[in-house]
Enzyme design. Structure first.
Site, PDB file in Angstrom:
ATOM      1  N   GLU A 298      64.752 -72.330  18.711  1.00  0.00           N
ATOM      2  CA  GLU A 298      65.595 -71.914  19.461  1.00  0.00           C
ATOM      3  C   GLU A 298      65.569 -70.677  20.196  1.00  0.00           C
ATOM      4  OE1 GLU A 298      70.564 -71.957  19.785  1.00  0.00           O
ATOM      5  OE2 GLU A 298      69.644 -71.833  17.937  1.00  0.00           O
ATOM      6  N   LYS A 360      71.245 -77.826  25.997  1.00  0.00           N
ATOM      7  CA  LYS A 360      72.178 -78.199  25.042  1.00  0.00           C
ATOM      8  C   LYS A 360      73.462 -78.520  25.457  1.00  0.00           C
ATOM      9  CE  LYS A 360      73.582 -76.100  20.427  1.00  0.00           C
ATOM     10  NZ  LYS A 360      73.726 -74.789  19.890  1.00  0.00           N
ATOM     11  N   CYS A 410      69.696 -76.528  17.467  1.00  0.00           N
ATOM     12  CA  CYS A 410      70.710 -76.044  16.295  1.00  0.00           C
ATOM     13  C   CYS A 410      71.799 -76.763  15.946  1.00  0.00           C
ATOM     14  CB  CYS A 410      71.061 -74.380  16.734  1.00  0.00           C
ATOM     15  SG  CYS A 410      71.662 -73.666  15.518  1.00  0.00           S
TER      16      CYS A 410
END
Length: 534
Positions: A298, A360, A410
């Protein structure tokens, strides 16, 4: 009974201390120690405290549950302080206060479970000399497990959700209960853990009393405890046998993967003068470890995609083409006035000029977006790139030829139903993380354990590329096939198989377990009826 008499029977200091210590004792059940039986001890002890005779008022149940939860979360998510103080730049007293308040908020959910348990069962009336009937024991233990699981599920949904340290995460292999994960998911494991813990506590309580009982009473206690012991043994045996079932099937030939760990210190990562170092480190790692699928962490490139030199992106593209494969890296993107935390895929086998993108979806409050009214807080914690917008929940998997890859970034892998949205279409799960925000704390190991549960639930291999650790290849059965040491620079290489098919959890999600909990509450709960004044 008057309120003054109720106050006299409030939980003692010893009971509150025991609740706090039991909460702390549950933390080593999770990674990195993974002493999974401690969960049964912790929840079993909580059950006994709630079941004590003096726990006849719901406020007392809330207090016991809240103190337990505060100890549990204070020990388990202490890494929040590291993020705020060490890397977020917040003053130490304010970071400590924010951490304590956050743990106090999380403790409200165990407090709710404790309050409802006492409210719906009435006065506990438990002592060593009072051996309940089988139905009474079954009723109360089932209710305890259902309430714990339901409030834990609520914690994972309200205010965007915080499902970290759900009890079920402690039951990754080698726990026998891990065999149930592809069927019931993490909250089903939480329910089983809470129920078995309560049953174990009942048996232990009877064994203790048995030492002072007469011969006839000892035989009676043994007979009444035998069904519970058989239930415990059969449940653990069933879980072990379920581990032998392959819910999904590998397809195609193995593909070579390389997961890159740059180990760039978080305090240095976002400095403009260090951008060239980040670019150089990841290009060198990718060049030295050719693979069909290369994954960077990330925000591996700490710059907006639009600001990255075109020749550098071309160089990454050529590295992917060299193996007729794909290279995925994390980077912030900017569309007009909006920013997104994205994963960009370069290489062969796809359209859009050789570029695919995933944004995301499940953002972290305060870390990636600012809740209304909290901009003052973010001014105190100097966290860069903390105001993203969420991506479309229905994004298509990334494509590498016939292989379909479901990326997640994440914190997203802490939400099982959201990961399962891409299935059964996707063949492989890929997580890009940067947990350098939490330093050398419990967080990286806990996060890897969460990824293991996602692999179990979905029957898919999970690839994790992180900045500082834990970079790992997680097999479809939840085992760690390979991992890099944390806080080292390198590449984790190996071969993995795509998988097809779907587990029962992929089809049903969390709904069956939540429905079961509500059904149990509706059937076995019995509100107290008395005339005392409160």
């Amino acid at each position: 009974m008057m309120a003054t008499e109720a106050a006299k029977r409030a939980p003692s200091r010893q009971s509150l201390a025991a609740a706090f210590l039991l909460g702390l004792a549950g933390v080593p059940a999770f990674a990195p120690l993974e002493l999974f039986p401690l969960v049964f001890v912790a929840l079993g002890g909580l059950y006994l405290l709630l079941d004590r005779a003096e726990m006849y008022h719901w406020r007392h149940g809330a207090l016991i549950g809240g103190v337990f939860g505060f100890g549990f979360f204070l020990g388990g998510v202490s890494w929040v302080y590291v993020s705020l103080s060490v890397f977020g730049g917040m003053a130490m007293p304010l970071a400590a206060l924010a951490t304590v308040l956050f743990c106090a908020y999380l403790a409200l959910y165990p407090a709710l479970a404790g309050a409802l348990f006492v409210l719906l069962t009435g006065r506990g009336n438990f002592s060593g000399a009072d051996v309940r009937t089988g139905w009474q024991t079954l009723r109360r233990t089932l209710l305890f497990a259902a309430l714990w699981t339901l409030t834990e599920w609520l914690r994972g949904r309200l205010f965007t959700g915080f499902s970290w340290l759900a009890i079920g995460y402690s039951q990754t292999p080698p726990s026998p209960l891990s065999g149930f994960a592809p069927i019931v998911g993490v909250y089903g494991l939480s329910w089983l853990s809470a129920w078995l813990g309560a049953l174990l506590a009942v048996v232990c309580g009877r064994v203790v009393f048995q030492g002072t009982a007469t011969g006839a009473n000892r035989l009676q206690i043994f007979r009444q405890s035998l069904p519970i012991m058989l239930t415990l043994a059969l449940t653990l045996l069933c879980g072990s046998l379920l581990r032998l079932i392959e819910w999904t099937q590998p397809i195609g030939q193995p593909i070579r993967v390389a997961l890159l760990q740059g180990n760039i210190p978080q305090e240095m990562k976002w400095r403009p003068e260090r951008l060239h170092d980040s670019l150089r480190i990841y290009h060198q790692l990718a060049h030295a470890h050719p693979a069909q699928l290369t994954v960077l962490p990330e925000t591996a490139i700490p710059s907006l995609l639009e600001q990255v030199p075109a020749d550098y992106l071309d160089a990454l593209h050529r590295l992917a083409q060299r193996e007729h494969g794909m290279l995925i890296f994390g980077i912030p993107t900017h569309d007009g006035s909006n920013y997104a935390n994205s994963a960009i895929a370069l290489g062969n086998g796809h359209d859009n000029g050789g570029l695919q993108r995933y944004d995301k979806v499940h953002l972290v409050p305060f870390g990636e977006f600012v809740p209304p009214g909290f901009h003052w807080f973010m001014d105190l914690a100097e966290i860069p790139m903390s105001d993203f917008i969420a991506g479309n929940p229905q994004q298509s998997p990334l494509r590498l030829g016939a292989l379909k890859i479901a990326p997640n970034i994440c914190y997203e892998d802490a939400f099982g139903e959201e990961i399962a949205r891409a299935l059964p279409e996707a063949h492989l799960l890929v997580n890009l993380s940067n947990v350098a925000w939490f330093g050398d704390s419990l967080a990286p190991a806990q996060h890897l354990q969460i990824a293991r549960l996602r692999a179990l639930e979905t029957g898919r291999v999970m690839l994790r590329a992180t900045n500082t650790g834990m970079t790992a290849i997680v097999s479809a059965n939840g085992d760690i096939a390979a991992a890099l040491p944390p806080f080292t620079r390198g590449a984790l290489t190996g071969e993995v198989r795509a998988h097809t098919g779907a587990t029962p959890y992929v089809h049903g999600g969390n709904l069956p377990v939540i429905a079961l909990c509500l059904l149990i509450i509706g059937i076995v709960a019995r509100p107290r009826r008395n005339n005392r004044k409160t």
